[in-house]
Scaffold this motif. Structure first.
Motif, PDB file in Angstrom:
ATOM      1  N   PHE A  11       0.827  -1.210   0.000  1.00 33.13           N
ATOM      2  CA  PHE A  11       0.000   0.000   0.000  1.00 33.13           C
ATOM      3  C   PHE A  11       0.864   1.264   0.000  1.00 33.13           C
ATOM      4  CE2 PHE A  11      -1.993   3.330   2.662  1.00 33.13           C
ATOM      5  CZ  PHE A  11      -3.052   3.656   1.827  1.00 33.13           C
ATOM      6  N   LEU A  12       1.844   1.337   0.903  1.00 33.24           N
ATOM      7  CA  LEU A  12       2.697   2.526   0.994  1.00 33.24           C
ATOM      8  C   LEU A  12       3.529   2.707  -0.267  1.00 33.24           C
ATOM      9  CD1 LEU A  12       3.995   2.367   4.685  1.00 33.24           C
ATOM     10  CD2 LEU A  12       2.270   3.898   3.743  1.00 33.24           C
ATOM     11  N   SER A  13       3.990   1.605  -0.852  1.00 31.61           N
ATOM     12  CA  SER A  13       4.832   1.692  -2.040  1.00 31.61           C
ATOM     13  C   SER A  13       4.060   2.234  -3.234  1.00 31.61           C
ATOM     14  CB  SER A  13       5.418   0.315  -2.369  1.00 31.61           C
ATOM     15  OG  SER A  13       6.181  -0.180  -1.292  1.00 31.61           O
ATOM     16  N   VAL A  14       2.870   1.705  -3.452  1.00 33.50           N
ATOM     17  CA  VAL A  14       2.055   2.172  -4.580  1.00 33.50           C
ATOM     18  C   VAL A  14       1.603   3.613  -4.341  1.00 33.50           C
ATOM     19  CG1 VAL A  14      -0.087   1.810  -5.868  1.00 33.50           C
ATOM     20  CG2 VAL A  14       1.312  -0.158  -5.179  1.00 33.50           C
ATOM     21  N   ALA A  57      14.203   4.819  11.419  1.00 33.20           N
ATOM     22  CA  ALA A  57      14.285   4.159  10.116  1.00 33.20           C
ATOM     23  C   ALA A  57      13.193   4.608   9.154  1.00 33.20           C
ATOM     24  CB  ALA A  57      14.200   2.636  10.293  1.00 33.20           C
ATOM     25  N   LEU A  58      12.222   5.402   9.622  1.00 35.48           N
ATOM     26  CA  LEU A  58      11.099   5.766   8.761  1.00 35.48           C
ATOM     27  C   LEU A  58      11.545   6.607   7.574  1.00 35.48           C
ATOM     28  CD1 LEU A  58       8.108   5.796   8.074  1.00 35.48           C
ATOM     29  CD2 LEU A  58       7.839   7.796   9.575  1.00 35.48           C
ATOM     30  N   LEU A  59      12.293   7.679   7.848  1.00 38.75           N
ATOM     31  CA  LEU A  59      12.714   8.552   6.751  1.00 38.75           C
ATOM     32  C   LEU A  59      13.602   7.816   5.749  1.00 38.75           C
ATOM     33  CD1 LEU A  59      12.668  11.292   5.416  1.00 38.75           C
ATOM     34  CD2 LEU A  59      14.536  12.017   6.916  1.00 38.75           C
ATOM     35  N   PRO A  60      14.620   7.065   6.187  1.00 39.03           N
ATOM     36  CA  PRO A  60      15.404   6.302   5.202  1.00 39.03           C
ATOM     37  C   PRO A  60      14.557   5.329   4.395  1.00 39.03           C
ATOM     38  CG  PRO A  60      16.568   6.391   7.284  1.00 39.03           C
ATOM     39  CD  PRO A  60      15.190   6.960   7.534  1.00 39.03           C
ATOM     40  N   PHE A  61      13.539   4.701   5.036  1.00 40.98           N
ATOM     41  CA  PHE A  61      12.669   3.784   4.314  1.00 40.98           C
ATOM     42  C   PHE A  61      11.874   4.525   3.243  1.00 40.98           C
ATOM     43  CE2 PHE A  61       8.400   1.939   3.838  1.00 40.98           C
ATOM     44  CZ  PHE A  61       8.740   0.708   3.305  1.00 40.98           C
ATOM     45  N   LEU A  62      11.336   5.689   3.587  1.00 39.71           N
ATOM     46  CA  LEU A  62      10.584   6.463   2.606  1.00 39.71           C
ATOM     47  C   LEU A  62      11.492   6.934   1.475  1.00 39.71           C
ATOM     48  CD1 LEU A  62       8.285   8.639   4.918  1.00 39.71           C
ATOM     49  CD2 LEU A  62       7.697   6.548   3.671  1.00 39.71           C
ATOM     50  N   VAL A  63      12.731   7.270   1.795  1.00 35.12           N
ATOM     51  CA  VAL A  63      13.683   7.673   0.757  1.00 35.12           C
ATOM     52  C   VAL A  63      13.999   6.500  -0.165  1.00 35.12           C
ATOM     53  CG1 VAL A  63      16.051   8.449   0.340  1.00 35.12           C
ATOM     54  CG2 VAL A  63      14.663   9.567   2.076  1.00 35.12           C
ATOM     55  N   ALA A  64      14.034   5.286   0.398  1.00 39.51           N
ATOM     56  CA  ALA A  64      14.255   4.101  -0.433  1.00 39.51           C
ATOM     57  C   ALA A  64      13.136   3.950  -1.457  1.00 39.51           C
ATOM     58  CB  ALA A  64      14.344   2.852   0.449  1.00 39.51           C
ATOM     59  N   LEU A  65      11.927   4.294  -1.054  1.00 39.99           N
ATOM     60  CA  LEU A  65      10.810   4.267  -2.008  1.00 39.99           C
ATOM     61  C   LEU A  65      11.031   5.322  -3.089  1.00 39.99           C
ATOM     62  CD1 LEU A  65       7.684   3.837   0.326  1.00 39.99           C
ATOM     63  CD2 LEU A  65       9.205   2.099  -0.647  1.00 39.99           C
ATOM     64  N   HIS A  66      11.577   6.474  -2.696  1.00 44.03           N
ATOM     65  CA  HIS A  66      11.877   7.526  -3.669  1.00 44.03           C
ATOM     66  C   HIS A  66      12.901   7.053  -4.703  1.00 44.03           C
ATOM     67  CE1 HIS A  66       9.790  10.186  -0.898  1.00 44.03           C
ATOM     68  NE2 HIS A  66       9.905  11.172  -1.763  1.00 44.03           N
ATOM     69  N   LEU A  67      13.813   6.179  -4.293  1.00 48.72           N
ATOM     70  CA  LEU A  67      14.794   5.669  -5.243  1.00 48.72           C
ATOM     71  C   LEU A  67      14.100   4.951  -6.394  1.00 48.72           C
ATOM     72  CD1 LEU A  67      17.698   5.117  -6.094  1.00 48.72           C
ATOM     73  CD2 LEU A  67      17.692   3.102  -4.604  1.00 48.72           C
ATOM     74  N   GLY A  68      13.035   4.217  -6.088  1.00 49.22           N
ATOM     75  CA  GLY A  68      12.266   3.578  -7.149  1.00 49.22           C
ATOM     76  C   GLY A  68      11.697   4.600  -8.108  1.00 49.22           C
ATOM     77  N   THR A  69      11.225   5.730  -7.576  1.00 52.98           N
ATOM     78  CA  THR A  69      10.699   6.801  -8.418  1.00 52.98           C
ATOM     79  C   THR A  69      11.791   7.373  -9.314  1.00 52.98           C
ATOM     80  OG1 THR A  69       9.088   7.398  -6.715  1.00 52.98           O
ATOM     81  CG2 THR A  69       9.532   9.033  -8.414  1.00 52.98           C
ATOM     82  N   ALA A  70      12.966   7.629  -8.750  1.00 53.61           N
ATOM     83  CA  ALA A  70      14.082   8.190  -9.522  1.00 53.61           C
ATOM     84  C   ALA A  70      14.482   7.249 -10.662  1.00 53.61           C
ATOM     85  CB  ALA A  70      15.274   8.459  -8.616  1.00 53.61           C
ATOM     86  N   LEU A  89      15.882  -3.681   5.289  1.00 53.29           N
ATOM     87  CA  LEU A  89      16.518  -3.698   3.979  1.00 53.29           C
ATOM     88  C   LEU A  89      15.684  -4.417   2.929  1.00 53.29           C
ATOM     89  CD1 LEU A  89      20.260  -4.312   4.968  1.00 53.29           C
ATOM     90  CD2 LEU A  89      19.229  -2.220   4.069  1.00 53.29           C
ATOM     91  N   ALA A  90      15.187  -5.602   3.271  1.00 57.24           N
ATOM     92  CA  ALA A  90      14.382  -6.354   2.313  1.00 57.24           C
ATOM     93  C   ALA A  90      13.079  -5.616   1.999  1.00 57.24           C
ATOM     94  CB  ALA A  90      14.078  -7.753   2.868  1.00 57.24           C
ATOM     95  N   LEU A 142      11.001  -1.325  -5.584  1.00 53.64           N
ATOM     96  CA  LEU A 142      10.593  -1.933  -6.853  1.00 53.64           C
ATOM     97  C   LEU A 142       9.139  -1.625  -7.168  1.00 53.64           C
ATOM     98  CD1 LEU A 142      11.105  -3.802  -9.265  1.00 53.64           C
ATOM     99  CD2 LEU A 142      10.518  -5.745  -7.788  1.00 53.64           C
ATOM    100  N   LEU A 143       8.262  -1.809  -6.177  1.00 53.24           N
ATOM    101  CA  LEU A 143       6.842  -1.539  -6.388  1.00 53.24           C
ATOM    102  C   LEU A 143       6.600  -0.058  -6.663  1.00 53.24           C
ATOM    103  CD1 LEU A 143       5.351  -3.770  -3.537  1.00 53.24           C
ATOM    104  CD2 LEU A 143       5.321  -4.242  -5.992  1.00 53.24           C
ATOM    105  N   THR A 144       7.308   0.791  -5.933  1.00 51.71           N
ATOM    106  CA  THR A 144       7.176   2.229  -6.152  1.00 51.71           C
ATOM    107  C   THR A 144       7.621   2.610  -7.556  1.00 51.71           C
ATOM    108  OG1 THR A 144       7.519   2.730  -3.814  1.00 51.71           O
ATOM    109  CG2 THR A 144       7.919   4.513  -5.363  1.00 51.71           C
ATOM    110  N   GLY A 145       8.720   2.011  -8.012  1.00 50.73           N
ATOM    111  CA  GLY A 145       9.209   2.298  -9.355  1.00 50.73           C
ATOM    112  C   GLY A 145       8.202   1.931 -10.429  1.00 50.73           C
ATOM    113  N   LEU A 146       7.546   0.800 -10.280  1.00 51.36           N
ATOM    114  CA  LEU A 146       6.536   0.389 -11.257  1.00 51.36           C
ATOM    115  C   LEU A 146       5.366   1.369 -11.277  1.00 51.36           C
ATOM    116  CD1 LEU A 146       6.475  -3.482 -10.611  1.00 51.36           C
ATOM    117  CD2 LEU A 146       7.413  -2.297 -12.602  1.00 51.36           C
TER     118      LEU A 146
END
Length: 279
Positions: A8-11, A44-57, A224-225, A232-236
């Motif tokens: 849900f958060l990724s999409v 860890a929340l902000l780094p996790f959200l930034v990891a989702l941003h990496l999918g967007t980039a 990490l996982a 990946l889901l965010t990138g799609l």
């Protein structure tokens, strides 16, 4: 974090990062309204959200891959004294990235405290809606006798001013893409050119945030996982979003439509939070 919440958060992130409606605002507000508890104080929340941003980039790099290759060639050519439209645009993107990058580094800790006050986030979302409404109306009322310019023809000063608009998006609830699109329209860009310049401009700043925040996940191995799958889901979702938005703004799409949504959504969230002060 459950798998369902992760999906849900990724999409949600992938869609709202590029739509001018504030991805961070939605990521903080929507789970709260739905009764999903996110520990906004977790390190860890902000780094996790930034990891989702990496999918967007990565999605933006893939979608605009031809443009980025041309920009890279133009930039390298400019270093050798060869002038071109792509080289000029590459320098415009560099200049436009500097303001938000500097402010983000200088005010990182004070801005992080805004994550904890959802009422401020909801109010910022409403103000974001007002900006989009005003910017969208100005675009609709623009005189047809003044043809829009392409991004390659922006002066470096104009590119810097568009980039300066990204600073507002450091406050959760303001949309980076929305603010830069409005600034691009004010600089004379067409809707499609303003959208493209906004997406190109956002890519370096997102990647820079990833460089700063992702190393923090080394201290949270269990994340990490989840971060990798979420990215990946965010990138799609982001890739599908940018395809839709470019077609939307190449047609008759207006920012004012998203402004109306932000106003209503922000007001509803603010009202809900007033009745649920413990959130």
């Amino acid at each position: 974090m459950s798998l369902l919440l992760l999906i849900f958060l990724s999409v949600l992130q992938g869609v709202t990062e590029l739509f001018p409606v504030s991805s961070l605002g939605h990521t903080l507000l929507v789970p709260a309204v739905l009764g999903v508890r996110l520990d906004r104080h977790a390190p860890a929340l902000l780094p996790f959200l930034v990891a989702l941003h990496l999918g967007t980039a990565l999605a933006l790099l893939l979608y605009f891959r031809t443009r980025w290759i041309a920009l890279a060639k133009g930039f390298l050519g400019s270093l050798r004294g060869r002038h071109s439209a792509d080289g000029h645009l590459a320098w415009g993107l560099i200049v436009g990235t500097i303001p938000a990058g500097l402010v983000g580094l200088l005010l990182e800790k004070p801005l992080a405290h805004l994550f904890h006050d959802l009422k401020v986030v909801a109010l910022a979302l409403m103000i974001n809606g007002i900006v989009l409404r005003l910017g969208g109306r100005r675009d609709a009322d623009a005189a047809p006798a003044s043809p829009p310019v392409e991004a390659q023809r922006l002066t470096l000063r104009q590119a810097a001013l568009v980039g300066l608009a990204q600073v507002g998006a450091l406050i959760p609830g303001f949309s980076r893409s929305g603010l830069t699109m409005v600034a691009g329209l004010r600089a004379g860009l067409s809707r499609a050119a303003a959208a493209e310049f906004s997406f190109l401009l956002g890519t370096p700043i997102i990647l820079a945030a990833c460089v700063l925040e992702l190393p923090k996940l080394r201290h949270h191995h269990t994340q990490l996982a989840s971060a990798a799958l979420g990215g990946l889901l965010t990138g799609l979702a982001a890739y599908l979003s940018v395809r839709f938005l470019m077609r939307y703004f190449e047609g008759r799409g207006r920012l004012a439509t998203f402004g109306a949504y932000c106003l209503v959504a922000g007001a509803l969230c603010l009202g809900w939070l007033a009745w649920h002060p413990l959130v």
